[in-house]
Motif scaffolding. Structure first.
Motif, PDB file in Angstrom:
ATOM      1  N   ARG A 173      10.386  -0.285  -1.414  1.00 44.82           N
ATOM      2  CA  ARG A 173       9.808  -1.635  -1.468  1.00 44.82           C
ATOM      3  C   ARG A 173       8.755  -1.799  -0.372  1.00 44.82           C
ATOM      4  N   GLY A 174       9.063  -1.243   0.820  1.00 46.79           N
ATOM      5  CA  GLY A 174       8.077  -1.309   1.896  1.00 46.79           C
ATOM      6  C   GLY A 174       6.810  -0.538   1.564  1.00 46.79           C
ATOM      7  N   GLU A 175       6.980   0.650   0.961  1.00 53.09           N
ATOM      8  CA  GLU A 175       5.813   1.440   0.561  1.00 53.09           C
ATOM      9  C   GLU A 175       4.993   0.714  -0.507  1.00 53.09           C
ATOM     10  N   ILE A 176       5.699   0.086  -1.458  1.00 50.82           N
ATOM     11  CA  ILE A 176       4.996  -0.651  -2.521  1.00 50.82           C
ATOM     12  C   ILE A 176       4.223  -1.818  -1.926  1.00 50.82           C
ATOM     13  N   ALA A 177       4.872  -2.542  -0.991  1.00 50.13           N
ATOM     14  CA  ALA A 177       4.186  -3.673  -0.349  1.00 50.13           C
ATOM     15  C   ALA A 177       2.968  -3.193   0.432  1.00 50.13           C
ATOM     16  N   ALA A 178       3.114  -2.044   1.116  1.00 51.44           N
ATOM     17  CA  ALA A 178       1.976  -1.500   1.868  1.00 51.44           C
ATOM     18  C   ALA A 178       0.838  -1.110   0.930  1.00 51.44           C
ATOM     19  N   CYS A 179       1.196  -0.529  -0.215  1.00 53.40           N
ATOM     20  CA  CYS A 179       0.153  -0.151  -1.184  1.00 53.40           C
ATOM     21  C   CYS A 179      -0.524  -1.390  -1.773  1.00 53.40           C
ATOM     22  N   GLU A 180       0.296  -2.433  -2.033  1.00 55.08           N
ATOM     23  CA  GLU A 180      -0.290  -3.648  -2.592  1.00 55.08           C
ATOM     24  C   GLU A 180      -1.202  -4.354  -1.592  1.00 55.08           C
ATOM     25  N   ASP A 181      -0.859  -4.272  -0.297  1.00 54.72           N
ATOM     26  CA  ASP A 181      -1.667  -4.916   0.736  1.00 54.72           C
ATOM     27  C   ASP A 181      -2.790  -4.026   1.247  1.00 54.72           C
ATOM     28  N   TYR A 182      -2.825  -2.764   0.812  1.00 59.59           N
ATOM     29  CA  TYR A 182      -3.837  -1.834   1.306  1.00 59.59           C
ATOM     30  C   TYR A 182      -5.226  -2.271   0.843  1.00 59.59           C
ATOM     31  N   LYS A 183      -6.155  -2.304   1.770  1.00 57.62           N
ATOM     32  CA  LYS A 183      -7.528  -2.717   1.445  1.00 57.62           C
ATOM     33  C   LYS A 183      -8.289  -1.483   0.970  1.00 57.62           C
ATOM     34  N   HIS A 184      -8.408  -1.345  -0.335  1.00 55.35           N
ATOM     35  CA  HIS A 184      -9.089  -0.198  -0.905  1.00 55.35           C
ATOM     36  C   HIS A 184     -10.595  -0.274  -0.662  1.00 55.35           C
ATOM     37  N   THR A 185     -11.193   0.880  -0.479  1.00 51.17           N
ATOM     38  CA  THR A 185     -12.629   0.929  -0.217  1.00 51.17           C
ATOM     39  C   THR A 185     -13.435   0.418  -1.403  1.00 51.17           C
ATOM     40  N   TYR A 186     -12.928   0.699  -2.624  1.00 50.93           N
ATOM     41  CA  TYR A 186     -13.718   0.333  -3.798  1.00 50.93           C
ATOM     42  C   TYR A 186     -13.860  -1.183  -3.941  1.00 50.93           C
ATOM     43  N   THR A 187     -12.947  -1.949  -3.297  1.00 55.63           N
ATOM     44  CA  THR A 187     -13.054  -3.409  -3.393  1.00 55.63           C
ATOM     45  C   THR A 187     -14.274  -3.931  -2.652  1.00 55.63           C
ATOM     46  N   ASP A 188     -14.810  -3.136  -1.711  1.00 57.95           N
ATOM     47  CA  ASP A 188     -16.001  -3.547  -0.956  1.00 57.95           C
ATOM     48  C   ASP A 188     -17.293  -3.049  -1.588  1.00 57.95           C
ATOM     49  N   ILE A 189     -17.171  -2.264  -2.662  1.00 56.60           N
ATOM     50  CA  ILE A 189     -18.376  -1.732  -3.315  1.00 56.60           C
ATOM     51  C   ILE A 189     -18.962  -2.814  -4.226  1.00 56.60           C
ATOM     52  N   PRO A 190     -20.232  -3.137  -4.047  1.00 57.38           N
ATOM     53  CA  PRO A 190     -20.855  -4.172  -4.904  1.00 57.38           C
ATOM     54  C   PRO A 190     -21.150  -3.632  -6.300  1.00 57.38           C
ATOM     55  N   MET A 191     -20.110  -3.489  -7.104  1.00 60.75           N
ATOM     56  CA  MET A 191     -20.285  -2.963  -8.455  1.00 60.75           C
ATOM     57  C   MET A 191     -20.635  -4.106  -9.402  1.00 60.75           C
TER      58      MET A 191
END
Length: 223
Positions: free
Chosen positions: A107-125
Motif C-alpha cells: 500500500r505504501g509503494e502504491i501510494a508512493a507511485c500514485e504521488d510520484y511526479k512523473h516527468t511526462y506530466t511536465d511535457i507540454p504535449m
C-alpha cells in the motif's frame, strides 16, 4: 455449580458416573458392616452378603479403572491434538502477520507511485483530443497505452524538429562562412577603390596645375 455440570465430555461423564457407583457401593458395604456388627445375624450369611457387595465393588472399580485409563489416553490425545492445532494456529497467525506487513508495504509503494511526479506530466504535449484527431487508430486504447502513444508521438515530433534545427544550424554556419568570404572580398575591393580614387585625385591635380600655368603663360604673351 457441581463438577458434573461443568464436564460435558461423554467419556469423562461416564468416569464420574462409574466413580459415583463405586463410591455408593463402598458406602453400601460400610453400612452392611455396621449392620452386621449391630445385629445378631448369621456370620455365614453376613459373609456371603459382604462377598457379593465386594464383588460388585470390584466390578465397579474395574470399570472405573478401565474408564479412567481410557480417559487418560483421551486426554493425552486431546493435548497432542490441541498442541498441534495451536502450532498450526501460531503458524497461520505468523503468516497472517507477514501478509499484513506485506500488504502495508505494498500500500505504501502504491501510494508512493500514485504521488510520484512523473516527468511526462511536465511535457507540454498536445491534448488528448488533438492527438486522437490526428491518430484515430488509438481511439480504443486504454489510458496507459494512450499515454505511451502520446509520449512516443511527442518524442518523434521533437526528434524531427531537432533534426530540422540541426540542418538549419548547419545551413546558417555555411551561410556565415559565405558571408565572411564576401565581406573579405568587399574589404579588398574597398581598399582597391580607395587607392584608385586617391590616384584619380593626383591626376586631377596635375591637370589643374597645367591649366593654371598655361593660363599664366597666355597672359604674359598678350602683354
Amino acid at each position: 455449580m457441581a463438577s458434573a455440570d461443568l464436564i460435558t465430555d461423554p467419556l469423562l461423564q461416564s468416569v464420574l458416573h462409574s466413580a459415583a457407583q463405586a463410591r455408593q457401593q463402598s458406602l453400601t458395604i460400610l453400612d452392611l458392616i455396621d449392620t452386621f456388627h449391630a445385629s445378631d445375624q448369621d456370620l455365614t450369611t453376613s459373609k456371603l452378603d459382604l462377598s457379593k457387595q465386594q464383588k460388585l465393588l470390584n466390578a465397579h472399580l474395574a470399570q472405573l479403572r478401565a474408564l479412567n485409563r481410557k480417559a487418560v489416553l483421551g486426554v493425552r490425545s486431546t493435548k497432542q491434538g490441541t498442541a498441534e492445532a495451536r502450532s498450526e494456529i501460531d503458524s497461520l497467525h505468523l503468516q497472517l502477520q507477514n501478509l499484513y506487513y506485506e500488504q502495508r508495504h505494498l500500500r505504501g509503494e502504491i501510494a508512493a507511485c500514485e504521488d510520484y511526479k512523473h516527468t511526462y506530466t511536465d511535457i507540454p504535449m498536445i491534448t488528448t483530443e488533438e492527438f486522437l484527431a490526428l491518430h484515430p487508430e488509438h481511439g480504443e486504447s486504454s489510458e496507459h497505452d494512450l499515454t505511451v502513444a502520446r509520449i512516443e508521438d511527442e518524442h518523434a515530433q521533437r526528434k524531427a524538429l531537432e533534426e530540422q534545427k540541426q540542418a538549419l544550424v548547419k545551413r546558417k554556419e555555411a551561410l556565415g562562412k559565405v558571408v565572411g568570404v564576401k565581406k573579405d572580398e568587399l574589404g579588398r575591393l574597398d581598399a582597391e577603390m580607395e587607392k584608385w580614387v586617391a590616384g584619380q585625385e593626383g591626376v586631377k591635380k596635375i591637370f589643374e596645375v597645367r591649366d593654371v600655368k598655361m593660363a599664366e603663360d597666355g597672359e604674359k604673351s598678350a602683354g
